[in-house]
Structures are given as structure tokens and as C-alpha cells.
Design a protein around this motif. Structure first.
Motif, PDB file in Angstrom:
ATOM      1  N   PHE A  49      43.772  64.449  45.626  1.00 38.31           N
ATOM      2  CA  PHE A  49      42.884  65.120  44.668  1.00 38.31           C
ATOM      3  C   PHE A  49      43.145  64.597  43.256  1.00 38.31           C
ATOM      4  N   ILE A  50      44.433  64.468  42.890  1.00 34.32           N
ATOM      5  CA  ILE A  50      44.788  63.982  41.550  1.00 34.32           C
ATOM      6  C   ILE A  50      44.327  62.538  41.358  1.00 34.32           C
ATOM      7  N   ILE A  51      44.512  61.697  42.388  1.00 34.17           N
ATOM      8  CA  ILE A  51      44.074  60.299  42.301  1.00 34.17           C
ATOM      9  C   ILE A  51      42.569  60.220  42.071  1.00 34.17           C
ATOM     10  N   LYS A  52      41.828  61.029  42.796  1.00 34.52           N
ATOM     11  CA  LYS A  52      40.370  61.031  42.652  1.00 34.52           C
ATOM     12  C   LYS A  52      39.966  61.408  41.233  1.00 34.52           C
ATOM     13  N   LYS A  53      40.635  62.419  40.679  1.00 34.98           N
ATOM     14  CA  LYS A  53      40.320  62.845  39.317  1.00 34.98           C
ATOM     15  C   LYS A  53      40.696  61.772  38.289  1.00 34.98           C
ATOM     16  N   LEU A  54      41.869  61.135  38.476  1.00 36.03           N
ATOM     17  CA  LEU A  54      42.311  60.089  37.546  1.00 36.03           C
ATOM     18  C   LEU A  54      41.348  58.911  37.541  1.00 36.03           C
ATOM     19  N   VAL A  55      40.905  58.493  38.737  1.00 37.70           N
ATOM     20  CA  VAL A  55      39.959  57.379  38.834  1.00 37.70           C
ATOM     21  C   VAL A  55      38.647  57.731  38.140  1.00 37.70           C
ATOM     22  N   LYS A  56      38.208  58.977  38.307  1.00 36.80           N
ATOM     23  CA  LYS A  56      36.960  59.410  37.683  1.00 36.80           C
ATOM     24  C   LYS A  56      37.077  59.426  36.162  1.00 36.80           C
ATOM     25  N   VAL A  57      38.201  59.945  35.649  1.00 38.83           N
ATOM     26  CA  VAL A  57      38.420  59.980  34.199  1.00 38.83           C
ATOM     27  C   VAL A  57      38.507  58.561  33.641  1.00 38.83           C
ATOM     28  N   THR A  58      39.233  57.671  34.351  1.00 39.31           N
ATOM     29  CA  THR A  58      39.358  56.283  33.910  1.00 39.31           C
ATOM     30  C   THR A  58      37.998  55.592  33.851  1.00 39.31           C
ATOM     31  N   SER A  59      37.173  55.854  34.850  1.00 35.61           N
ATOM     32  CA  SER A  59      35.832  55.260  34.886  1.00 35.61           C
ATOM     33  C   SER A  59      35.000  55.730  33.696  1.00 35.61           C
ATOM     34  N   LYS A  60      35.093  57.012  33.339  1.00 33.98           N
ATOM     35  CA  LYS A  60      34.338  57.529  32.196  1.00 33.98           C
ATOM     36  C   LYS A  60      34.833  56.914  30.890  1.00 33.98           C
ATOM     37  N   VAL A  69      30.812  45.701  33.885  1.00 35.66           N
ATOM     38  CA  VAL A  69      30.709  46.372  35.184  1.00 35.66           C
ATOM     39  C   VAL A  69      31.692  45.779  36.194  1.00 35.66           C
ATOM     40  N   THR A  70      31.824  44.440  36.192  1.00 34.14           N
ATOM     41  CA  THR A  70      32.746  43.789  37.123  1.00 34.14           C
ATOM     42  C   THR A  70      34.182  44.227  36.872  1.00 34.14           C
ATOM     43  N   LEU A  71      34.584  44.251  35.605  1.00 32.59           N
ATOM     44  CA  LEU A  71      35.944  44.659  35.260  1.00 32.59           C
ATOM     45  C   LEU A  71      36.165  46.127  35.587  1.00 32.59           C
ATOM     46  N   LYS A  72      35.171  46.951  35.326  1.00 34.73           N
ATOM     47  CA  LYS A  72      35.296  48.392  35.606  1.00 34.73           C
ATOM     48  C   LYS A  72      35.537  48.641  37.095  1.00 34.73           C
ATOM     49  N   LYS A  73      34.746  47.990  37.946  1.00 39.30           N
ATOM     50  CA  LYS A  73      34.920  48.175  39.387  1.00 39.30           C
ATOM     51  C   LYS A  73      36.290  47.695  39.844  1.00 39.30           C
ATOM     52  N   PHE A  74      36.704  46.553  39.315  1.00 38.32           N
ATOM     53  CA  PHE A  74      37.996  46.011  39.732  1.00 38.32           C
ATOM     54  C   PHE A  74      39.147  46.909  39.308  1.00 38.32           C
ATOM     55  N   LEU A  75      39.151  47.345  38.050  1.00 36.62           N
ATOM     56  CA  LEU A  75      40.259  48.161  37.547  1.00 36.62           C
ATOM     57  C   LEU A  75      40.328  49.517  38.240  1.00 36.62           C
ATOM     58  N   THR A  76      39.183  50.154  38.474  1.00 36.36           N
ATOM     59  CA  THR A  76      39.201  51.444  39.165  1.00 36.36           C
ATOM     60  C   THR A  76      39.708  51.292  40.593  1.00 36.36           C
ATOM     61  N   SER A  77      39.304  50.216  41.271  1.00 32.41           N
ATOM     62  CA  SER A  77      39.805  49.970  42.630  1.00 32.41           C
ATOM     63  C   SER A  77      41.306  49.700  42.617  1.00 32.41           C
ATOM     64  N   LEU A  78      41.761  48.909  41.632  1.00 32.35           N
ATOM     65  CA  LEU A  78      43.189  48.595  41.539  1.00 32.35           C
ATOM     66  C   LEU A  78      44.009  49.859  41.297  1.00 32.35           C
ATOM     67  N   ILE A  79      43.567  50.704  40.376  1.00 38.06           N
ATOM     68  CA  ILE A  79      44.285  51.957  40.093  1.00 38.06           C
ATOM     69  C   ILE A  79      44.321  52.841  41.330  1.00 38.06           C
ATOM     70  N   LYS A  80      43.213  52.933  42.025  1.00 42.15           N
ATOM     71  CA  LYS A  80      43.145  53.785  43.215  1.00 42.15           C
ATOM     72  C   LYS A  80      44.109  53.312  44.291  1.00 42.15           C
ATOM     73  N   TRP A  81      44.144  51.994  44.549  1.00 40.09           N
ATOM     74  CA  TRP A  81      45.006  51.470  45.607  1.00 40.09           C
ATOM     75  C   TRP A  81      46.482  51.572  45.235  1.00 40.09           C
ATOM     76  N   VAL A  82      46.827  51.307  43.995  1.00 43.18           N
ATOM     77  CA  VAL A  82      48.235  51.410  43.576  1.00 43.18           C
ATOM     78  C   VAL A  82      48.725  52.840  43.693  1.00 43.18           C
ATOM     79  N   LEU A  83      47.935  53.792  43.218  1.00 41.22           N
ATOM     80  CA  LEU A  83      48.329  55.197  43.307  1.00 41.22           C
ATOM     81  C   LEU A  83      48.374  55.680  44.754  1.00 41.22           C
ATOM     82  N   THR A  84      47.461  55.177  45.585  1.00 41.12           N
ATOM     83  CA  THR A  84      47.461  55.570  46.996  1.00 41.12           C
ATOM     84  C   THR A  84      48.717  55.069  47.712  1.00 41.12           C
ATOM     85  N   ILE A  85      49.121  53.829  47.403  1.00 45.34           N
ATOM     86  CA  ILE A  85      50.354  53.287  48.007  1.00 45.34           C
ATOM     87  C   ILE A  85      51.561  54.118  47.578  1.00 45.34           C
TER      88      ILE A  85
END
Length: 286
Positions: A49-60, A69-85
Motif C-alpha cells: 500500500f505504501i509503495i503504491k502511494k509513493l509511486v503515485k506521489v512521485t508521478s504527480k 514522459v519516457t523518463l517519468k515512466k522509467f523512474l516510476t517503474s524503477l522506484i516501484k521495483w526497488v521498493l518491492t525487492i
């Protein structure tokens, strides 16, 4: 008469399974493994839940900063995967799984991948810098790494240019970020540089006025900055005039070729000579 012996209650062994697990043992197993399992499930749910919220805030935040747009998608995906690991490692530790060896394996894998892809990582880092600092954007006319062209696409590893001869040039982002870049579009206007020579015996003012009137007649040539015609050189056989109109970047080649062609036509109409290159021939008698 033979009677069955009476067994005291305290000596009864209440086996609830073929393996001999007693009720007391089952309770112990439930306490030993059930509670950590519930903790792990709870940590995973809260962490996800926290990861989802952090990714959403970062995207905003990146939207407010007008990130590509390319950088935004990449960075949000990178943050999500690092936090998930990190969350998975934490959950594994809660279950009693040794995480030190797991972390060592991840570190060794990261080192091996980094050594194998160091060139690509350099291009990746360059791509991130380009997308953040934006020295150019899609549609800009740029010159870099010996190539001139319009930016078609900016990927995370390469920049794609369409050259004047309609060829696709792929330039790695590492050299692009570290090298010199000339952006002809950034200021919204470009100067077209052409030079023409007239004879020393010709009326210089007449030539300048005729060429300036020619430039002012073209609607693709900007009024501000105004076009100019100036003496640039007193050459050996001609007075060279610098003909300098300004135009929008997308009109550059149209204005360039139009200026060269009409310069000749206008000077011919004004009967102003464009001298041929002079050459001296020396004949030695035998």
C-alpha cells in the motif's frame, strides 16, 4: 476371568495424526510459525500500500516538474521495483529466512551485470541526464557527434535524428550527454549565411539595396531580426557581400536555396557583374 488392565488418565497419549503429533505440539507449531506468517502477510499488505502511494506521489511531482514522459515512466517503474525487492527481503526476514546471503547474491549479480553492461549503463546515465536537463527535445534541429538532423525520438539509450538526406541516425546518449551539442531550434530563429562577390568596378550601394529588397520580399524571412547585406571582404578579384537573412528553423533550407538562386537573378537584372575566379597562366618559352 481375565480383565483388561485400567490405564491411568495421565498416561494416555492422545495422538491426533499418524505422525504422532499431539495437540500440544500442534499448538506450539501454530505459535512458532503462525504468528511470523501473519506478521509477514501484514507487513506485505502495508508495504504494498505504501509503495503504491509513493509511486503515485512521485508521478504527480514529476508531472509538476514537467518531466519527459519516457523518463517519468522509467523512474516510476524503477522506484516501484526497488521498493518491492526491499519489501520482499523484509518479508523473508520476518519469516526467519536468512537474508544476508540473499543480499550478497543480489550484490554479486548487480556487480556482474554492471561490468558486462558498462557501455550501456553510460548511455543509460546519459539518457537520464538528457531527459532531465533537456538540451534538446523532439522536433529540434541539432548538430552533435558529427551528425546534423531533426530529433525524431529520445530513448533511454539512444537519440534518433532524421538527417537532411532523410536518413535515420542513431547516436548513443553517453557521447551525446558528454559532447558538444548545437541546438539550432532553441532560440526559435536561425540565420542563413551566404556570400556573393561583385566586381570592384560595380556600384556597391546599388548591389546592397537590390539584395536587401530581395530579402524583404520573402515572407519566410523574419522582420526581427532584420535581414542584412554587408561587405565582408575585399578579396583579390571581388568585393564580397555577406547576405544574412533570419528565418524559422523549419524554413532554413527553403530560405537558404532561395537566397542563393535569387541573389544571382537579382544581380543579373541589375547588370552587376559576379566576377569569375582569376587565374594567371605563365608560359615559359623553350
Amino acid at each position: 476371568m481375565i480383565q483388561n488392565p485400567v490405564v491411568p488418565a495421565e498416561n494416555l497419549d492422545l495422538n491426533l495424526s499418524p505422525d504422532g503429533l499431539s495437540l500440544e505440539n500442534l499448538t506450539g507449531y501454530a505459535l512458532d510459525y503462525g504468528i511470523p506468517l501473519l506478521k509477514a502477510i501484514l507487513i506485505y499488505i502495508i508495504g504494498a500500500f505504501i509503495i503504491k502511494k509513493l509511486v503515485k506521489v512521485t508521478s504527480k511531482l514529476m508531472d509538476k516538474k514537467d518531466y519527459d514522459v519516457t523518463l517519468k515512466k522509467f523512474l516510476t517503474s524503477l522506484i516501484k521495483w526497488v521498493l518491492t525487492i526491499l519489501l520482499i527481503v523484509t518479508v523473508a526476514g520476518t519469516l526467519g529466512i536468512e537474508t544476508a546471503s540473499f543480499a550478497a547474491i543480489l550484490a554479486a549479480a548487480g556487480l556482474a551485470i554492471g561490468l558486462a553492461l558498462q557501455g550501456s549503463l553510460s548511455n543509460f546515465a546519459g539518457g537520464v541526464l538528457i531527459l532531465i536537463f533537456k538540451p534538446y527535445k523532439i522536433g529540434d534541429l541539432v548538430e552533435a557527434q558529427g551528425e546534423l538532423g531533426v530529433v525524431k525520438e529520445i530513448d533511454i539509450l539512444v537519440t534518433k535524428l532524421i538527417t537532411p538526406s532523410n536518413k535515420l541516425a542513431l547516436i548513443p546518449n553517453g557521447p551525446m550527454a558528454n559532447g558538444n551539442i548545437v541546438n539550432y531550434t532553441a532560440e526559435g530563429k536561425m540565420r542563413v549565411d551566404t556570400t556573393v562577390g561583385i566586381g570592384y568596378g560595380e556600384n556597391m550601394k546599388q548591389a546592397k539595396d537590390a539584395l536587401l529588397a530581395m530579402l524583404e520580399s520573402n515572407t519566410k524571412i523574419l522582420k526581427d531580426p532584420a535581414p542584412s547585406v554587408n561587405v565582408s571582404e575585399l578579396a583579390e578579384s571581388s568585393v564580397n557581400l555577406a547576405v544574412r537573412p533570419y528565418c524559422a528553423p523549419e524554413d532554413y533550407w527553403d530560405v537558404y536555396f532561395w537566397t542563393i538562386e535569387n541573389t544571382k537573378l537579382v544581380l543579373d537584372k541589375e547588370k552587376i557583374e559576379i566576377p569569375y575566379p582569376h587565374a594567371v597562366e605563365i608560359h615559359k618559352e623553350a
